[in-house]
Every structure is written in structure tokens, then in C-alpha cells.
Write a protein that holds these residues in place. Structure first.
Motif, PDB file in Angstrom:
ATOM      1  N   GLY A  79     -13.627 -38.687 -87.895  1.00  0.00           N
ATOM      2  CA  GLY A  79     -12.233 -38.767 -87.481  1.00  0.00           C
ATOM      3  C   GLY A  79     -11.513 -39.997 -87.990  1.00  0.00           C
ATOM      4  O   GLY A  79     -10.278 -40.066 -87.949  1.00  0.00           O
ATOM      5  N   LEU A  80     -12.276 -40.981 -88.499  1.00  0.00           N
ATOM      6  CA  LEU A  80     -11.688 -42.199 -89.041  1.00  0.00           C
ATOM      7  C   LEU A  80     -11.430 -42.105 -90.542  1.00  0.00           C
ATOM      8  O   LEU A  80     -10.988 -43.071 -91.161  1.00  0.00           O
ATOM      9  CB  LEU A  80     -12.599 -43.398 -88.762  1.00  0.00           C
ATOM     10  CG  LEU A  80     -12.784 -43.779 -87.288  1.00  0.00           C
ATOM     11  CD1 LEU A  80     -13.849 -44.862 -87.153  1.00  0.00           C
ATOM     12  CD2 LEU A  80     -11.456 -44.260 -86.692  1.00  0.00           C
ATOM     13  N   ARG A  81     -11.706 -40.945 -91.142  1.00  0.00           N
ATOM     14  CA  ARG A  81     -11.458 -40.788 -92.575  1.00  0.00           C
ATOM     15  C   ARG A  81      -9.973 -40.891 -92.923  1.00  0.00           C
ATOM     16  O   ARG A  81      -9.109 -40.643 -92.092  1.00  0.00           O
ATOM     17  CB  ARG A  81     -11.957 -39.424 -93.055  1.00  0.00           C
ATOM     18  CG  ARG A  81     -13.447 -39.290 -93.203  1.00  0.00           C
ATOM     19  CD  ARG A  81     -13.777 -37.949 -93.826  1.00  0.00           C
ATOM     20  NE  ARG A  81     -15.211 -37.790 -94.046  1.00  0.00           N
ATOM     21  CZ  ARG A  81     -15.753 -36.807 -94.779  1.00  0.00           C
ATOM     22  NH1 ARG A  81     -14.951 -35.919 -95.354  1.00  0.00           N
ATOM     23  NH2 ARG A  81     -17.054 -36.739 -94.924  1.00  0.00           N
ATOM     24  N   ARG A 132      -5.087 -36.605 -85.735  1.00  0.00           N
ATOM     25  CA  ARG A 132      -6.540 -36.753 -85.772  1.00  0.00           C
ATOM     26  C   ARG A 132      -6.953 -38.231 -85.721  1.00  0.00           C
ATOM     27  O   ARG A 132      -7.839 -38.635 -84.966  1.00  0.00           O
ATOM     28  CB  ARG A 132      -7.071 -36.087 -87.039  1.00  0.00           C
ATOM     29  CG  ARG A 132      -8.579 -36.135 -87.222  1.00  0.00           C
ATOM     30  CD  ARG A 132      -8.996 -37.122 -88.284  1.00  0.00           C
ATOM     31  NE  ARG A 132      -8.581 -36.748 -89.618  1.00  0.00           N
ATOM     32  CZ  ARG A 132      -8.726 -37.536 -90.676  1.00  0.00           C
ATOM     33  NH1 ARG A 132      -9.238 -38.748 -90.534  1.00  0.00           N
ATOM     34  NH2 ARG A 132      -8.326 -37.163 -91.887  1.00  0.00           N
ATOM     35  N   ALA A 133      -6.298 -39.064 -86.519  1.00  0.00           N
ATOM     36  CA  ALA A 133      -6.659 -40.480 -86.596  1.00  0.00           C
ATOM     37  C   ALA A 133      -6.385 -41.208 -85.287  1.00  0.00           C
ATOM     38  O   ALA A 133      -7.232 -41.959 -84.783  1.00  0.00           O
ATOM     39  CB  ALA A 133      -5.904 -41.145 -87.747  1.00  0.00           C
ATOM     40  N   VAL A 134      -5.201 -41.000 -84.716  1.00  0.00           N
ATOM     41  CA  VAL A 134      -4.835 -41.674 -83.475  1.00  0.00           C
ATOM     42  C   VAL A 134      -5.738 -41.225 -82.333  1.00  0.00           C
ATOM     43  O   VAL A 134      -6.185 -42.035 -81.510  1.00  0.00           O
ATOM     44  CB  VAL A 134      -3.348 -41.439 -83.142  1.00  0.00           C
ATOM     45  CG1 VAL A 134      -3.022 -41.947 -81.745  1.00  0.00           C
ATOM     46  CG2 VAL A 134      -2.455 -42.119 -84.178  1.00  0.00           C
ATOM     47  N   SER A 138      -8.180 -43.707 -80.154  1.00  0.00           N
ATOM     48  CA  SER A 138      -7.954 -43.731 -78.703  1.00  0.00           C
ATOM     49  C   SER A 138      -9.237 -43.401 -77.954  1.00  0.00           C
ATOM     50  O   SER A 138      -9.578 -44.047 -76.958  1.00  0.00           O
ATOM     51  CB  SER A 138      -6.865 -42.727 -78.325  1.00  0.00           C
ATOM     52  OG  SER A 138      -5.656 -42.992 -78.986  1.00  0.00           O
ATOM     53  N   ARG A 139      -9.965 -42.406 -78.445  1.00  0.00           N
ATOM     54  CA  ARG A 139     -11.217 -42.001 -77.793  1.00  0.00           C
ATOM     55  C   ARG A 139     -12.252 -43.113 -77.864  1.00  0.00           C
ATOM     56  O   ARG A 139     -12.916 -43.431 -76.861  1.00  0.00           O
ATOM     57  CB  ARG A 139     -11.749 -40.730 -78.459  1.00  0.00           C
ATOM     58  CG  ARG A 139     -13.131 -40.299 -77.962  1.00  0.00           C
ATOM     59  CD  ARG A 139     -13.556 -38.978 -78.573  1.00  0.00           C
ATOM     60  NE  ARG A 139     -13.561 -38.978 -80.014  1.00  0.00           N
ATOM     61  CZ  ARG A 139     -14.560 -39.465 -80.771  1.00  0.00           C
ATOM     62  NH1 ARG A 139     -15.625 -40.018 -80.185  1.00  0.00           N
ATOM     63  NH2 ARG A 139     -14.501 -39.406 -82.091  1.00  0.00           N
ATOM     64  N   LEU A 140     -12.409 -43.727 -79.019  1.00  0.00           N
ATOM     65  CA  LEU A 140     -13.396 -44.790 -79.167  1.00  0.00           C
ATOM     66  C   LEU A 140     -13.060 -45.976 -78.270  1.00  0.00           C
ATOM     67  O   LEU A 140     -13.940 -46.548 -77.614  1.00  0.00           O
ATOM     68  CB  LEU A 140     -13.466 -45.245 -80.624  1.00  0.00           C
ATOM     69  CG  LEU A 140     -13.934 -44.197 -81.642  1.00  0.00           C
ATOM     70  CD1 LEU A 140     -13.882 -44.774 -83.050  1.00  0.00           C
ATOM     71  CD2 LEU A 140     -15.328 -43.687 -81.315  1.00  0.00           C
ATOM     72  N   ALA A 141     -11.784 -46.352 -78.233  1.00  0.00           N
ATOM     73  CA  ALA A 141     -11.355 -47.499 -77.432  1.00  0.00           C
ATOM     74  C   ALA A 141     -11.437 -47.226 -75.942  1.00  0.00           C
ATOM     75  O   ALA A 141     -11.446 -48.164 -75.141  1.00  0.00           O
ATOM     76  CB  ALA A 141      -9.940 -47.900 -77.817  1.00  0.00           C
ATOM     77  N   ARG A 164       2.808 -45.576 -84.549  1.00  0.00           N
ATOM     78  CA  ARG A 164       2.716 -45.190 -83.140  1.00  0.00           C
ATOM     79  C   ARG A 164       3.209 -46.332 -82.245  1.00  0.00           C
ATOM     80  O   ARG A 164       3.984 -46.117 -81.303  1.00  0.00           O
ATOM     81  CB  ARG A 164       1.271 -44.820 -82.818  1.00  0.00           C
ATOM     82  CG  ARG A 164       0.925 -44.678 -81.334  1.00  0.00           C
ATOM     83  CD  ARG A 164       1.474 -43.414 -80.717  1.00  0.00           C
ATOM     84  NE  ARG A 164       1.045 -43.317 -79.333  1.00  0.00           N
ATOM     85  CZ  ARG A 164      -0.039 -42.650 -78.915  1.00  0.00           C
ATOM     86  NH1 ARG A 164      -0.786 -42.003 -79.795  1.00  0.00           N
ATOM     87  NH2 ARG A 164      -0.370 -42.607 -77.647  1.00  0.00           N
ATOM     88  N   VAL A 165       2.766 -47.550 -82.564  1.00  0.00           N
ATOM     89  CA  VAL A 165       3.176 -48.706 -81.755  1.00  0.00           C
ATOM     90  C   VAL A 165       4.674 -48.946 -81.847  1.00  0.00           C
ATOM     91  O   VAL A 165       5.354 -49.197 -80.839  1.00  0.00           O
ATOM     92  CB  VAL A 165       2.418 -49.971 -82.203  1.00  0.00           C
ATOM     93  CG1 VAL A 165       2.968 -51.205 -81.495  1.00  0.00           C
ATOM     94  CG2 VAL A 165       0.923 -49.841 -81.933  1.00  0.00           C
TER      95      VAL A 165
END
Length: 216
Positions: A79-81, A132-134, A138-141, A164-165
Motif C-alpha cells: 500500500g506504500l507503493r 490507497r496511500a492515505v 493511517s492504518r499503520l499509524a 490531505r493536510v
């Protein structure tokens, strides 16, 4: 509250040639290896609960330069690709413009739902990629017990988080830095990201593969 050290991978030859990489698995060049080593030294004393990376080599090898001196393991996440650009991958701007003129215009206009021609893989739209990236970051954090994590990823992912920010639409041209081997400090409170520091590359100045030496 989780602090995220968002790190763009070190330089590659395709970065130098301004060729779109996307999901193509390009490794670091010698400058990228130097940058990654400098990054690892700069973060050696930083308390980290986990180190994550895209599974593409340029990001993974950058993350390994941070993890190995600390005796930590890099956890890979597809998901970080980077965004998949389909047939655009491997081409530079003039080549894309010549081969796919209409799709090139859609790309330059940053059309969020434009899907470029398929290449080795099916291209992602900008909307699909950013979601997908966000979602992945978010899930990892949000993992319980994590106070600070490092995430080695790609320019497009950093772009998505910044927008996003700032609540900045994708039609707005990029007017902020997304630098190779940069440290970008962001927090996540379970709902929102906040930027603490962006585009820090001070660790790359005068750094070499062997600390204290200057091969140039």
C-alpha cells in the motif's frame, strides 16, 4: 498521537533521467545509496517503534539503511507503493507527450479520474492511488502502542499526505518540495494528519558513504 517520519526513497537513475517509475522496481543509484546511508546515521538515535517500507527496492533499501544499524526489521507494505502509471512507466515527459498526447494532457491537468493506457500493469487513477496511500499510512499509524514510526515510500505518497493536510485539491500544481531521502515529520491523531516539519535534507549536506570522508 503517533509521529510519522515520512521518508522519500533515495535517488535512482530514473529520477535523474526524469522517467516515471511507478510500480517498476528500480534500485538506488550510487547517490541514492549515499543518501540512504546519511539518512540512517541521522536517525540512529531517534526512538522508533517500527520501520515500514514500500516493497519496491528503492524504498526498501532506503529503509534498510535506517533499520540495520539499529538492529530493527523493515516491514513491507504494498500500500506504500508509488502510483502505477501503466504504459507511462519508463518514459520521460517528451516521450509520453509524443506517444500518448491526449493522456499526457490529462496528466498535466491532474485529472483525478483519468486512467492512462495499460502497460505491464493496469494504471491507477489519481483518486484510487491517493485513497490507497492515505489509508495505508493511517492504518499503520493507528497500530496500538506505536508512538513514532518511520515510513520509507515514494514522492506521490508524500504528495498525497501533504495535500490531505493542507486540504489542497489535486488540480493545484505542486508548489512544495518532495525530495529524495528527505525527512518529513507528520503526526496522526486517529482522524487527521498534521505537519511538524517538511522537506528536511540537512543530513545530506557533505555526507558520504564513509562518514567523515568526501569521495568527491
Amino acid at each position: 498521537m503517533t509521529e510519522i517520519l515520512l521518508i522519500r526513497h533515495g535517488e535512482t537513475e530514473w529520477n535523474v533521467g526524469k522517467r516515471l517509475q511507478g510500480h517498476t522496481d528500480i534500485g538506488l543509484n550510487s547517490e541514492g545509496v549515499r543518501q540512504a546511508a546519511a539518512l540512517g546515521r541521522a536517525l540512529l538515535d531517534e526512538p522508533l517503534d517500527a520501520i515500514f517500507s514500500s516493497d519496491l527496492r528503492r524504498a526498501y533499501d532506503t529503509a534498510q539503511a535506517v533499520a540495520l544499524p539499529r538492529g530493527m526489521k523493515v516491514q513491507t507494505e504494498q500500500g506504500l507503493r508509488e502510483r502505477c502509471f501503466g504504459a507511462f512507466e519508463g518514459l520521460n515527459h517528451p516521450e509520453i507527450k509524443e506517444r500518448y498526447p491526449e493522456d499526457y494532457l490529462a496528466w498535466q491537468h491532474r485529472e483525478i479520474d483519468a486512467r492512462y493506457p495499460d502497460g505491464e500493469r493496469r494504471a491507477e487513477t489519481l483518486r484510487e492511488f491517493s485513497a490507497r496511500a492515505v489509508a495505508c499510512i493511517s492504518r499503520l499509524a493507528s497500530t496500538p502502542g506505536y508512538r513514532k514510526i518511520a515510513v520509507a515510500t515514494h514522492g506521490g505518497v508524500l504528495d498525497s499526505i501533504y495535500r490531505r493536510v493542507k486540504n489542497m485539491g489535486y488540480e493545484h500544481p505542486r508548489d512544495f518540495d518532495v525530495l529524495n531521502a528527505s525527512i518529513n515529520r507528520v503526526t496522526w491523531d486517529g482522524q487527521n494528519f498534521k505537519i511538524l516539519q517538511w522537506g528536511d535534507v540537512a543530513h545530506l549536506e557533505h555526507a558520504s558513504l564513509d562518514e567523515g570522508d568526501n569521495p568527491k
